[in-house]
Write a protein that holds these residues in place. Sequence first.
Motif, PDB file in Angstrom:
ATOM      1  N   PHE A 187       0.862  -1.178   0.000  1.00 56.61           N
ATOM      2  CA  PHE A 187       0.000   0.000   0.000  1.00 56.61           C
ATOM      3  C   PHE A 187       0.901   1.233   0.000  1.00 56.61           C
ATOM      4  N   GLU A 188       0.639   2.152  -0.910  1.00 56.43           N
ATOM      5  CA  GLU A 188       1.537   3.285  -1.096  1.00 56.43           C
ATOM      6  C   GLU A 188       0.789   4.610  -0.992  1.00 56.43           C
ATOM      7  N   ALA A 189       1.388   5.551  -0.247  1.00 58.29           N
ATOM      8  CA  ALA A 189       0.934   6.943  -0.199  1.00 58.29           C
ATOM      9  C   ALA A 189      -0.559   7.051   0.067  1.00 58.29           C
ATOM     10  N   SER A 190      -1.042   6.327   1.078  1.00 60.81           N
ATOM     11  CA  SER A 190      -2.459   6.331   1.396  1.00 60.81           C
ATOM     12  C   SER A 190      -2.683   6.766   2.846  1.00 60.81           C
ATOM     13  N   LEU A 191      -3.891   7.237   3.111  1.00 62.57           N
ATOM     14  CA  LEU A 191      -4.295   7.675   4.447  1.00 62.57           C
ATOM     15  C   LEU A 191      -5.363   6.727   4.946  1.00 62.57           C
ATOM     16  N   VAL A 192      -5.119   6.098   6.101  1.00 65.77           N
ATOM     17  CA  VAL A 192      -6.056   5.116   6.659  1.00 65.77           C
ATOM     18  C   VAL A 192      -6.401   5.536   8.081  1.00 65.77           C
ATOM     19  N   LEU A 193      -7.694   5.686   8.341  1.00 66.33           N
ATOM     20  CA  LEU A 193      -8.159   6.152   9.652  1.00 66.33           C
ATOM     21  C   LEU A 193      -9.286   5.242  10.132  1.00 66.33           C
ATOM     22  N   VAL A 194      -9.132   4.708  11.341  1.00 69.53           N
ATOM     23  CA  VAL A 194     -10.162   3.887  11.962  1.00 69.53           C
ATOM     24  C   VAL A 194     -10.579   4.567  13.264  1.00 69.53           C
ATOM     25  N   THR A 195     -11.881   4.803  13.428  1.00 67.33           N
ATOM     26  CA  THR A 195     -12.385   5.506  14.608  1.00 67.33           C
ATOM     27  C   THR A 195     -13.424   4.647  15.324  1.00 67.33           C
ATOM     28  N   ARG A 196     -13.575   4.930  16.621  1.00 66.99           N
ATOM     29  CA  ARG A 196     -14.466   4.145  17.469  1.00 66.99           C
ATOM     30  C   ARG A 196     -15.363   5.082  18.260  1.00 66.99           C
ATOM     31  N   ALA A 197     -16.655   4.768  18.306  1.00 68.98           N
ATOM     32  CA  ALA A 197     -17.614   5.542  19.091  1.00 68.98           C
ATOM     33  C   ALA A 197     -18.067   4.720  20.281  1.00 68.98           C
ATOM     34  N   GLY A 198     -18.342   5.399  21.372  1.00 65.50           N
ATOM     35  CA  GLY A 198     -18.821   4.690  22.550  1.00 65.50           C
ATOM     36  C   GLY A 198     -17.693   4.099  23.369  1.00 65.50           C
ATOM     37  N   GLY A 199     -18.067   3.404  24.441  1.00 66.71           N
ATOM     38  CA  GLY A 199     -17.069   2.889  25.372  1.00 66.71           C
ATOM     39  C   GLY A 199     -16.663   1.457  25.141  1.00 66.71           C
ATOM     40  N   ALA A 200     -17.269   0.768  24.185  1.00 67.77           N
ATOM     41  CA  ALA A 200     -16.915  -0.624  23.929  1.00 67.77           C
ATOM     42  C   ALA A 200     -15.483  -0.729  23.413  1.00 67.77           C
ATOM     43  N   VAL A 201     -14.839  -1.872  23.662  1.00 65.92           N
ATOM     44  CA  VAL A 201     -13.431  -2.007  23.298  1.00 65.92           C
ATOM     45  C   VAL A 201     -13.289  -2.624  21.908  1.00 65.92           C
ATOM     46  N   GLY A 202     -13.449  -3.925  21.771  1.00 70.18           N
ATOM     47  CA  GLY A 202     -13.224  -4.567  20.484  1.00 70.18           C
ATOM     48  C   GLY A 202     -11.785  -4.421  20.047  1.00 70.18           C
ATOM     49  N   THR A 203     -11.519  -4.608  18.753  1.00 72.71           N
ATOM     50  CA  THR A 203     -10.197  -4.350  18.180  1.00 72.71           C
ATOM     51  C   THR A 203     -10.372  -3.467  16.956  1.00 72.71           C
ATOM     52  N   TYR A 204      -9.761  -2.327  16.996  1.00 74.03           N
ATOM     53  CA  TYR A 204      -9.889  -1.314  15.954  1.00 74.03           C
ATOM     54  C   TYR A 204      -8.487  -0.954  15.464  1.00 74.03           C
ATOM     55  N   TYR A 205      -8.071  -1.520  14.317  1.00 79.51           N
ATOM     56  CA  TYR A 205      -6.718  -1.330  13.800  1.00 79.51           C
ATOM     57  C   TYR A 205      -6.779  -0.683  12.417  1.00 79.51           C
ATOM     58  N   ALA A 206      -5.865   0.249  12.175  1.00 85.03           N
ATOM     59  CA  ALA A 206      -5.799   0.854  10.846  1.00 85.03           C
ATOM     60  C   ALA A 206      -5.300  -0.140   9.805  1.00 85.03           C
ATOM     61  N   ALA A 207      -4.358  -1.000  10.186  1.00 85.12           N
ATOM     62  CA  ALA A 207      -3.835  -2.001   9.241  1.00 85.12           C
ATOM     63  C   ALA A 207      -3.370  -3.216  10.018  1.00 85.12           C
ATOM     64  N   GLU A 208      -3.649  -4.407   9.471  1.00 78.02           N
ATOM     65  CA  GLU A 208      -3.235  -5.634  10.154  1.00 78.02           C
ATOM     66  C   GLU A 208      -2.897  -6.716   9.138  1.00 78.02           C
TER      67      GLU A 208
END
Length: 360
Positions: A187-208
Motif C-alpha cells: 500500500f503506497e501513499a495512502s491515508l487510513v483512519l479507523v475511529t471508534r464511538a462509545g465505550g466498547a473495546v473490540g479491536t480497531y486497527y488501521a492495518a493488520e
Amino acid sequence: MSFTPPAPKLGNVCVVDAVNGNPATASRGGLPFLTITAALAAALAGDVVWVLPGTYAESISVPANVSVDGLDRRRCIIDRTAIGVATDIVTLAAGSRISNMMIAGSTAAAVQLRGVVIGNVASAVMRNCTVSIDHIGAGTAVGVATSGGTPAANFACCQYSEINVSGSLAQIRRGILVGAGGGNPIFEASLVLVTRAGGAVGTYYAAEVSSAGASLTLQRGTYQGPTGAGGADVSQTAGTLSLDGTTLGTLNANGLGFSAPSGTWTEWWGDIGTPTVGATRNFRSGTATVQSTELGHDVKKPQLASASLFDRVLGLGVGSQAFSRCESRPAAVRLRTPRLLRRSQAAAREARLQQTSQPR
C-alpha cells in the motif's frame, strides 16, 4: 421533421451515466449505461468503464483486465446503505483497476461489510479512491481486504487513496486487513483512519496482517487507529509487517517491536577521524573521497516514526565555519536520544552566535 443525432462511437469504452443512462439504448462504445454493473457485463478485457458523476447504489465485481474510472472521486459514488447481508461492495479480479471513485457503505446489522476486496495484489489496483465504511452493528468491518498474489518489487495494489472505517460495539474494525490467503500487498501513499464511538473495546486497527506466510508493506502513508485499549495504528498477529516512510498517527504498533530499540546502525556522511566500531561507509551518498569535515549520524532502530533535524558543519576552521540545515524523516525509526539531538542543535546555534561575534 425530426433529427436524431448519431450515437457516439467510443473505442474500448463503456460509459455510465446516472442521469441519462438507458438500458434500452446503451452499448459498448455507444450510448451510456444506467448502472456500472450493466457496463461491466458489456465490457471486454482491455476496456475502460467510464463513470460520470452520480450515486450508484450497487455492488460491483470488476472482471479481469477491465478498469473502472470515475470522472471525479468526490462526485462518482458507489453507495450501499442499510446493508442487511454480508457484502463486499467492490471486488477486483486479476489485472483489474478502479480509480477516481468513492466507495461507501453502512450497516447496523450483524453482518460482515468490506469496502474493497483486491483479488490479486500482483496485478489489481485501487488508485486515487476514497473508501468509507460505517458499521455500528455486531459484525466485522474492513475498508480494504486482500486475497492473494505476490507483486513485483514496488508494485502497489493501493495508491493515493483514503480509507475510513468507523464503528461501535466490541467488534472487529480494520482499515486494511491481510488475512488468510491475503498475499503480499504493498500500500503506497495512502491515508487510513479507523475511529471508534462509545465505550466498547473490540479491536480497531488501521492495518493488520494476520496470516502466516502473508506480508503487508506500508509505504509513505499515514495510519491511525483509536487510542485506548483495543486500538492500534498497525498490528501483526501473523506474517510480516514492513513500514517504509510510514507515519503512525498515535505511535501505537500494538505492542510490536517498533517501539523499542534493538541494535544500532551508523549513517556516515564521512569520517570524523577514525570511524567507530561497526560504522559502515556505504551509508554515505556518492563515491567522492571522504573529508574530515563531514559528519556522522548515529541512529538507534527500530522505533516509531519521527523526524530528526540537525545542523551540518561545513568548512571547519576559524573564520570559515558555515552551517546548513539537514532534515531526515525516517520510515519507522526515531532517534534513541532525541534530547541529546536537541542539545546538539542548541550547541550548534550557540556556535553560530559565537562565530558571528568573533572579530574578522
